[in-house]
Design an enzyme around this catalytic site. Structure first.
Site, short mmCIF file in Angstrom:
data_model
loop_
_atom_site.label_atom_id
_atom_site.label_comp_id
_atom_site.label_asym_id
_atom_site.label_seq_id
_atom_site.Cartn_x
_atom_site.Cartn_y
_atom_site.Cartn_z
N SER A 252 0.84 -1.20 0.00
CA SER A 252 0.00 0.00 0.00
C SER A 252 0.87 1.24 0.00
CB SER A 252 -0.88 0.03 1.25
OG SER A 252 -0.09 0.33 2.40
N ASP A 253 0.34 2.35 -0.52
CA ASP A 253 1.00 3.61 -0.25
C ASP A 253 0.90 3.85 1.26
OD1 ASP A 253 2.34 5.98 -0.60
OD2 ASP A 253 1.12 6.62 -2.28
N CYS A 254 1.75 4.71 1.79
CA CYS A 254 1.89 4.80 3.24
C CYS A 254 0.68 5.45 3.90
CB CYS A 254 3.18 5.52 3.57
SG CYS A 254 4.61 4.60 2.98
#
Length: 719
Positions: A260-262
């Site tokens: 995932s993006d952060c």
């Protein structure tokens, strides 16, 4: 003899394939064994980016989060190359692959050194979350500088070369692990990305937003893919069965890890409000195919299992690609082996790497205007350099940068070239983002009186970038328009007013700039982007003719953003060279050189072309000047449907060709039959019957391209 040679080659290939297959089987068994011995809590911790060590298994701590967009980033000394938008401007896949290999080499050396001092922190690993192959669809997006531009074909070609360079050539082991981001349909606005939902048409999805990702997976064999923050068709991009399972895993055959993006998993609950709890958000992500959470949300995986939202078997399946990635890197335990484990620190920021950084900077810069002022005379009597970016290293970095110990500023690069007899001086002249406070200004008069004045204008990462980095931006890193700060423009107006001396403008930035008035005022205009450590000396080489310009725009420079669709509108109509009929200041693919190249004798080599095989094209390029040049020949296709709601033209091939002075070269270009197909409204592709136009040119076909007298030739054929 031929039979024996063929048999020998076949046997060699079979042995290599068998050995690789054996290694992969052994490593899969090893990964399964590790997972089977982990507790539930240990498994959940291994599914987050900062994975702790597991002492009883000999597994070392590891943080997956590392960056390498244009050099090893955020981790100390490293060679810093041009920002990706500048790498896109090179149109040079061989150079970009070499850069990827250098980054991996330095990354390995830094990793090996970090392991010796037990440094397992963020940015010290080998899983580089690069490249960014999102489409730069709107010039207001602050992170467009991280991409290779507005075209999916160019982005796919450059991105795949970068991935191959990063990951190395070993059939099993990885030099480093690349990651394609941000999947998918992501390009601002930054402020809304945690809650924004995009509903692109199927045609836009499959024609524009997905092709680069598909190429990186199917041809580049990229090890990782990062899901975006935004939602697509109502599902979080980091928790979308359609994107992650159906498309990425099943359709494209991706077998690496998905991250995932952060904070994007938390957004499923807090931003998009798809889930009712963090546990449910985590379950949605895992069930959709996500393997790794950058962030903290997966701390609730235990609760998800208790609530019956997930099973431990599903955690095991999610863990498998992560264990395999670390085994491919040879870094899971001390007992692991890797052919790259002995790379020493002597390669970091080496002179050999600095030479490549200089070459990349030179090939990235784009000459937008030249009335004959360039190349400059090294024996000019008086010369003046002005502007804060001329001496500002930060304006050369972009974002996601490493720290070089050998930056060359623009001022240094210019001063290095002039003769000892030239009187050259420098003043700040104006401030980057605010008006001068002092009512007295000595710079203007001195600048106006110089035989040549070089004005370095533009923006930096303070005004464009990611939401929390661009501290001078009122729009979380995005821009409201593409105009330069008014006080910068006012200074340029004053320095050129009633001035018969020459004025050269050098522009810094990672996105299109409103250059209409700048081009009217200045005698020459150079787009320098964020060129990395070699930028200053590269600019000096180019301005004074020791090198020839060859960079090309990887994105259209519009006249104004006022005629563009709204920033939040993700439809492609009216955007990029494919769908823009007017409002073009400088077209995609455009860039001047010091040479004159003519395109002639274009012909199709396939005698009976039916559209089902590779289209082979040949064209003659003639350099009629006395200076060698690297010409970027571009091939565009217009289909029978072009201009009827479909793209006016599409880039289908390009080649960077070195042509000596007064030389003619015959250039072969190959076009995949898939690129001749037209994406329909339902997302399917179809080879249309009718007349096609093939254009081989120095820029994308348009009325503005013709007005600028860009060389090119066209031919028609029927299918």
């Amino acid at each position: 003899m031929k039979t024996n040679l063929f048999t020998l080659l076949s046997l060699t290939f079979a042995i290599a394939f068998s050995q690789n297959s054996d290694i992969e089987t052994q490593m899969k068994q090893k990964a399964e064994s590790y997972i089977s011995k982990m507790t539930l809590e240990e498994k959940t911790k291994q599914l987050m980016n900062a994975a702790p060590g597991i002492e009883h298994l000999g597994i070392k701590p590891y943080d997956y989060w590392n960056e390498a967009l244009h050099g090893v980033a955020r981790n100390g000394r490293a060679t810093v190359f041009p920002m990706p938008i500048g790498l896109g401007a090179t149109f040079d896949t061989k150079l970009v692959q070499q850069i990827g290999d250098i980054i991996a080499t330095e990354g390995r050396a830094k990793f090996n050194a970090a392991q010796k001092i037990n440094n397992y922190s963020i940015y010290a690993g080998l899983t580089f979350w690069s490249p960014n192959v999102n489409i730069f669809r709107d010039p207001r997006w602050g992170r467009g500088q991280e991409t290779y531009g507005e075209d999916p074909f160019l982005s796919g070609e450059i991105g795949t070369a970068f991935v191959k360079g990063l990951q190395g050539e070993d059939p099993f082991f990885l030099k480093s692990a690349a990651c394609a981001k941000h999947y998918a349909v992501h390009s601002g606005p930054e402020e809304l990305r945690h809650e924004f939902n995009v509903n692109p048409s199927k045609r836009d999805l499959y024609e524009t937003y997905l092709p680069a990702f598909e190429k990186l997976v199917t041809e580049g064999h990229v090890e990782g893919v990062m899901g975006a923050y935004n939602a697509v068709y109502g599902e979080s991009a980091s928790g979308s069965p359609f994107l992650l399972k159906e498309t990425l895993r099943e359709k494209w055959g991706f077998d690496g890890y998905i991250v995932s993006d952060c904070g994007a998993v938390a957004d499923i609950f807090t931003g998009h409000k798809i889930a009712k709890s963090m546990a449910e958000a985590s379950a949605i992500a895992i069930k959709s195919g996500l393997n790794l959470n950058c962030g903290w949300a997966f701390n609730d995986l235990g609760n998800a299992i208790k609530e019956g939202l997930l099973t431990e078997k599903e955690l095991d399946e999610a863990l498998m690609p992560l264990m395999m990635t670390r085994l491919k890197l040879g870094i899971l335990t001390d007992a692991d082996e890797s052919p790259y484990s002995d790379i020493s620190g002597s390669v970091i920021a080496s002179k050999a790497h600095a030479i490549v950084a200089l070459e990349a900077a030179e090939k990235s810069m784009v000459l937008l205007k030249n009335d004959g002022t360039l190349p400059l005379d090294k024996n000019a009597k008086t010369m003046y350099v002005i502007g804060p970016h001329a001496t500002d290293v930060f304006s050369m970095m972009g974002n996601y940068f490493g720290l070089s110990n050998s930056y060359s500023t623009y001022l240094e690069g210019i001063v290095d070239k002039v003769s000892d007899g030239t009187s050259i001086n420098y003043k700040l002249g104006f401030l980057p983002y605010m008006k001068s406070v002092n009512s007295m200004d000595w710079a203007l008069g001195e600048a106006r009186s110089a035989e040549v004045c070089i004005v370095v204008m533009g923006i930096s990462g303070a005004l464009e970038g990611e939401e929390g980095d661009a501290i001078a931006s009122a729009h979380r890193g995005d821009k409201e328009d593409i105009k330069l700060p008014e006080h910068q423009m006012e200074f340029l107006r004053n320095v050129t007013k009633d001035n018969n001396n020459k004025v050269v403008v050098v522009l810094t930035g990672g996105s299109p700039i409103d250059v209409k008035e700048i081009s009217e005022l200045a005698d020459a205009v150079v787009m320098a982007w964020y060129p990395g450590q070699g930028g200053g000396y590269a600019l000096g080489d180019l301005l004074f003719g020791d090198s020839n310009f060859s960079g090309r725009l990887p994105i259209t420079f519009p006249v104004s953003v006022d005629k563009l669709p709204g920033f939040e509108d993700y439809t492609m109509d009216g955007r990029t060279y494919k769908y823009m009929e007017d409002n073009i200041m400088y077209p995609f693919g455009y860039g001047l050189t010091y040479s004159e190249v003519a395109y002639t004798n274009a012909k199709i080599l396939n005698k009976r072309f039916k559209g089902k095989e590779t289209l082979k094209v040949e064209v003659s390029l003639t350099n009629s000047s006395d200076m060698p040049v690297e010409e970027v020949a571009q091939v565009y296709i217009s289909t029978p449907a072009s201009g009827k709601g479909f793209a006016f033209s599409s880039l289908v091939d390009f080649k960077r060709v070195t042509i000596a002075a007064n030389e003619t070269k015959s250039v072969a270009l190959n076009i995949s039959p898939e690129l001749l197909k037209t994406i329909q409204e339902d997302g399917s592709s179809k080879l249309l019957k009718g007349e096609y136009t093939l254009t081989v040119s120095g820029a994308a076909p348009s009325k503005r391209t013709e007005e600028l007298n860009v060389p090119g030739t066209a031919l028609k054929f029927k299918i």
